[in-house]
Design an enzyme around this catalytic site. Structure first.
Site, PDB file in Angstrom:
ATOM      1  N   SER A  62      11.342 -13.224  -3.412  1.00 47.93           N
ATOM      2  CA  SER A  62      12.492 -12.440  -2.661  1.00 47.93           C
ATOM      3  C   SER A  62      13.510 -13.415  -2.652  1.00 47.93           C
ATOM      4  O   SER A  62      13.172 -14.669  -2.418  1.00 47.93           O
ATOM      5  CB  SER A  62      12.327 -11.873  -1.441  1.00 47.93           C
ATOM      6  OG  SER A  62      11.205 -11.021  -1.554  1.00 47.93           O
TER       7      SER A  62
HETATM    8  N1  SAH Z   1       6.509 -11.835   0.206  1.00 50.05           N
HETATM    9  C1  SAH Z   1       6.624 -12.146  -1.039  1.00 50.05           C
HETATM   10  C2  SAH Z   1       7.327 -11.328  -2.272  1.00 50.05           C
HETATM   11  C3  SAH Z   1       6.528 -10.456  -2.442  1.00 50.05           C
HETATM   12  S1  SAH Z   1       6.702  -9.651  -4.150  1.00 50.05           S
HETATM   13  C4  SAH Z   1       7.270 -13.601  -1.092  1.00 50.05           C
HETATM   14  O1  SAH Z   1       7.811 -14.045  -0.102  1.00 50.05           O
HETATM   15  O2  SAH Z   1       7.149 -14.212  -2.117  1.00 50.05           O
HETATM   16  C5  SAH Z   1       5.721  -8.208  -3.916  1.00 50.05           C
HETATM   17  C6  SAH Z   1       4.231  -8.509  -3.710  1.00 50.05           C
HETATM   18  O3  SAH Z   1       3.434  -7.384  -3.380  1.00 50.05           O
HETATM   19  C7  SAH Z   1       3.559  -8.913  -5.264  1.00 50.05           C
HETATM   20  O4  SAH Z   1       2.872 -10.173  -5.088  1.00 50.05           O
HETATM   21  C8  SAH Z   1       2.688  -7.721  -5.559  1.00 50.05           C
HETATM   22  O5  SAH Z   1       1.462  -8.406  -6.139  1.00 50.05           O
HETATM   23  C9  SAH Z   1       2.166  -7.221  -4.094  1.00 50.05           C
HETATM   24  N2  SAH Z   1       1.617  -6.018  -3.849  1.00 50.05           N
HETATM   25  C10 SAH Z   1       2.204  -4.685  -4.734  1.00 50.05           C
HETATM   26  N3  SAH Z   1       1.208  -3.700  -4.386  1.00 50.05           N
HETATM   27  C11 SAH Z   1       0.502  -4.068  -3.376  1.00 50.05           C
HETATM   28  C12 SAH Z   1      -0.551  -3.679  -2.635  1.00 50.05           C
HETATM   29  N4  SAH Z   1      -0.665  -2.356  -2.711  1.00 50.05           N
HETATM   30  N5  SAH Z   1      -1.222  -4.436  -1.667  1.00 50.05           N
HETATM   31  C13 SAH Z   1      -1.013  -5.648  -1.363  1.00 50.05           C
HETATM   32  N6  SAH Z   1       0.068  -6.273  -2.371  1.00 50.05           N
HETATM   33  C14 SAH Z   1       0.658  -5.430  -2.933  1.00 50.05           C
END
Ligand code: SAH
Length: 208
Positions: A62
């Protein structure tokens, strides 16, 4: 601020001027965590630009202002046990790690589980546990949580999250689909759920 990195200091000043970074302790943590350890090797030069960057599996870390907004809205306290849905790069969890007691961060993508673990270890973060699984079910094992932070776009607030949240706890989630969601802050109270909309945002979708 004494990070010794002018680009980092400029970013922090801008985030403060724009009103995204508001509290002293959150500002200080932004100075301490090396964002360059959480981006792809080829993007290190852009680590302190205020936009999201691609990581692995088509996912993104993000933008710093979004991490600032979410961290401030979560009202972190040193006693807090936090559940994060979507570890991604591990950066958001690393920022929170200096403000709360313990974080459980669930990640559905195995490649990103390893990426987050390795980045957190490079940044010497010890109180974040990255767990592989589907975060739409929350994480029963370590409940209840003081705060829950969803960092992928969710079509709905799942009952599992509300039931794993402590009374008076805060849940933060981008709710909606496609390219646009509303950042919702929900407080669980004895009278029910208090909801507040904190405006538009764009996260990658929750995958199940
Ligand atoms: N917090 C992160 C940004 C996350 S991007 C950072 O600081 O970099 C969103 C993430 O959510 C991705 O890595 C994706 O793989 C994950 N994601 C998507 N669906 C999910 C689910 N059902 N359970 C856990 N993670 C999930």
């Amino acid at each position: 601020m004494t990070s010794g990195n002018p680009e980092k200091e400029r970013l922090i000043k801008n985030l403060m001027d724009q009103g995204y970074l508001r509290t002293k302790k959150v500002i200080s943590v932004f100075g301490k965590i090396p964002r360059e350890e959480f981006v792809m090797e080829s993007d290190r030069a852009f680590a302190y630009a205020d936009y999201p960057l691609s990581i692995l599996s088509g996912q993104t870390i993000s933008a710093p202002h979004m991490v600032a907004i979410m961290t401030e809205l979560l009202e972190p306290e040193t006693k807090d046990k936090v559940l994060e849905i979507g570890a991604g790069s591990g950066y958001q969890a690393a920022i929170l790690s200096k403000l709360v007691k313990k974080i459980y961060s669930i990640e559905v993508d195995p490649e990103l589980v390893s990426f987050a673990r390795s980045n957190l270890s490079k940044a010497s973060v010890k109180n974040v546990e990255v767990i592989m699984g589907d975060g739409s079910k929350g994480y029963e094992k370590a409940k209840p949580y003081d705060k829950i932070l969803v960092t992928c776009a969710t079509p709905e607030i799942f009952d599992s999250w509300i039931s794993q949240l402590k009374m008076n706890g805060i849940l933060l989630a981008p709710v909606g689909g496609g390219f646009y969601q509303e950042l919702m802050k929900i407080r669980k109270t004895k009278k029910g759920l208090e909801k507040k909309n904190h405006g538009g945002c764009a996260f990658v979708p929750l995958r199940t």
